[in-house]
Scaffold this motif. Structure first.
Motif, short mmCIF file in Angstrom:
data_model
loop_
_atom_site.label_atom_id
_atom_site.label_comp_id
_atom_site.label_asym_id
_atom_site.label_seq_id
_atom_site.Cartn_x
_atom_site.Cartn_y
_atom_site.Cartn_z
N PRO A 178 -54.55 -22.53 -16.89
CA PRO A 178 -53.28 -21.64 -16.80
C PRO A 178 -53.55 -20.44 -17.79
N PHE A 179 -53.95 -20.61 -18.98
CA PHE A 179 -54.22 -19.41 -20.12
C PHE A 179 -55.03 -18.56 -19.56
N ALA A 180 -56.04 -18.75 -19.09
CA ALA A 180 -57.14 -17.82 -18.45
C ALA A 180 -56.24 -16.96 -17.23
N LEU A 181 -55.53 -17.74 -16.59
CA LEU A 181 -54.96 -17.22 -15.48
C LEU A 181 -53.86 -16.32 -16.11
N GLU A 182 -53.38 -16.53 -17.24
CA GLU A 182 -52.33 -15.62 -17.84
C GLU A 182 -52.98 -14.45 -18.28
N CYS A 183 -54.14 -14.48 -18.71
CA CYS A 183 -55.05 -13.35 -19.44
C CYS A 183 -55.29 -12.54 -18.07
N ALA A 186 -64.80 -12.88 -22.96
CA ALA A 186 -64.73 -13.97 -21.72
C ALA A 186 -64.94 -12.83 -20.48
N PRO A 187 -64.31 -11.64 -20.43
CA PRO A 187 -64.52 -10.90 -19.54
C PRO A 187 -65.83 -10.50 -18.79
N CYS A 188 -66.73 -10.35 -19.67
CA CYS A 188 -68.15 -9.88 -19.33
C CYS A 188 -68.69 -10.88 -18.45
N PRO A 189 -68.66 -12.40 -18.97
CA PRO A 189 -69.53 -13.33 -17.99
C PRO A 189 -68.54 -13.39 -16.86
N TRP A 190 -67.27 -13.53 -16.87
CA TRP A 190 -66.41 -13.72 -15.80
C TRP A 190 -66.44 -12.82 -14.96
N LEU A 191 -66.49 -11.45 -15.08
CA LEU A 191 -66.53 -10.46 -14.37
C LEU A 191 -67.92 -10.23 -13.47
N TYR A 192 -68.87 -10.60 -14.16
CA TYR A 192 -70.12 -10.63 -13.66
C TYR A 192 -70.52 -11.66 -12.59
N VAL A 193 -70.14 -12.99 -12.87
CA VAL A 193 -70.06 -14.00 -12.01
C VAL A 193 -69.38 -13.91 -10.93
N GLU A 194 -68.04 -13.43 -10.92
CA GLU A 194 -67.09 -13.21 -9.74
C GLU A 194 -67.60 -12.00 -9.16
N LEU A 195 -68.27 -10.89 -9.55
CA LEU A 195 -68.74 -10.03 -8.87
C LEU A 195 -69.85 -10.07 -8.19
N GLY A 196 -71.01 -10.86 -8.79
CA GLY A 196 -72.44 -11.37 -8.24
C GLY A 196 -71.96 -12.08 -6.86
N GLN A 197 -70.79 -12.96 -7.15
CA GLN A 197 -70.54 -13.85 -5.77
C GLN A 197 -70.00 -13.21 -4.67
N GLN A 210 -60.98 -14.62 -4.32
CA GLN A 210 -61.16 -16.16 -4.52
C GLN A 210 -62.28 -16.15 -5.69
N SER A 211 -61.98 -17.05 -6.56
CA SER A 211 -62.48 -17.66 -7.78
C SER A 211 -63.40 -18.74 -7.43
N PHE A 220 -73.93 -20.32 -12.64
CA PHE A 220 -73.01 -19.74 -13.55
C PHE A 220 -71.69 -20.32 -13.69
N ASN A 221 -71.20 -20.93 -12.43
CA ASN A 221 -69.92 -21.50 -12.63
C ASN A 221 -69.73 -22.48 -13.41
#
Length: 231
Positions: free
Chosen positions: A9-14, A140-151, A2-3, A178-179
């Motif tokens: 859409p393009f972020a999901l493609e990535c 993008a992956p650095c903040p994205w992963l950290y936020v999802e990982l932390g939550q 869960q995000s 951070f969201n």
């Protein structure tokens, strides 16, 4: 998984293009040990110093992208992102530095590990040589992963105990504040994807996947106390 924020859409493609690279960090032994509090403080110290070195390059990449965009709002956002990487997260590093025995001078005098330097070079080179979209995908992956990982860790644990040795780290990256940052980043990612041709989009997705791989490699360099071969 869960995000905690909307994924355009393009972020999901990535994320789909990155396949298992994006989620690999969640199961790295460094991350698991960090979450349960069993991580050796010496390894966390090593990680924190290397992370501070990494964030200098992340800030550089954001600053470079600020010179490429023409929209004043986007320019300000990238400038703020460059500043936040150094100031907000820097406070966390120096806070732990008091208990783990390092300071700004220690960070300045530390050489990046091979994995760290490779990641830094990837981000800065992509920001310099690629399109705005490609540069965005590299950071993008650095903040994205950290936020999802932390939550994700917060959901798994239910709450962060005050006596957890890494409570400050877990609390920071599980902060819902951070969201909004991620929503702003991914909205811009979609904006510049909509302005890009298919070749640039394809290169951007590759840059995104490479950064996801480097994220896993960053945990690995800390877990193994990576260093350069003897000279």
């Amino acid at each position: 998984m869960q995000s905690p924020f909307l994924i355009p859409p393009f972020a999901l493609e990535c994320k789909t293009f990155a396949k298992t690279s994006f989620g690999a960090s969640f199961n790295h032994p460094f991350v698991l040990s960090l979450a349960d509090g069993s991580l050796d403080p010496k390894l966390f110290r090593f990680y924190q110093i290397q992370d501070a070195k990494y964030l200098e390059a992340f800030s550089d990449a954001c600053a470079i992208l600020s010179t490429k965009v023409k929209d004043p709002d986007d320019k300000l956002w990238f400038i703020d992102a460059a500043r936040m990487a150094l100031v907000v997260e820097g406070q966390l590093h120096l806070g732990y530095g008091k208990s783990l025995g390092y300071d700004a001078k220690t960070i300045a005098n530390t050489e990046p590990t091979p994995n760290n330097l490779a990641y830094q070079n990837h981000m800065v080179a992509t920001a310099l040589q690629g399109t705005i979209l490609e540069g965005l995908c590299a950071i993008a992956p650095c903040p994205w992963l950290y936020v999802e990982l932390g939550q994700h860790i917060l959901r798994e644990k239910g709450s962060i105990p005050d006596d957890h040795p890494y409570a400050s780290w877990l609390t920071m990256y599980s902060d819902p504040g951070f969201n909004e940052y991620m929503s702003n980043l991914l909205t811009r990612l979609q904006k510049y994807a909509d302005l890009s041709d298919s070749e640039s989009k394809n290169r951007a997705k590759v840059a995104f996947q490479q950064s996801c791989n480097y994220e896993w490699m960053f945990w690995e360099q800390a877990w193994t106390n990576q260093n350069w071969p003897s000279r």
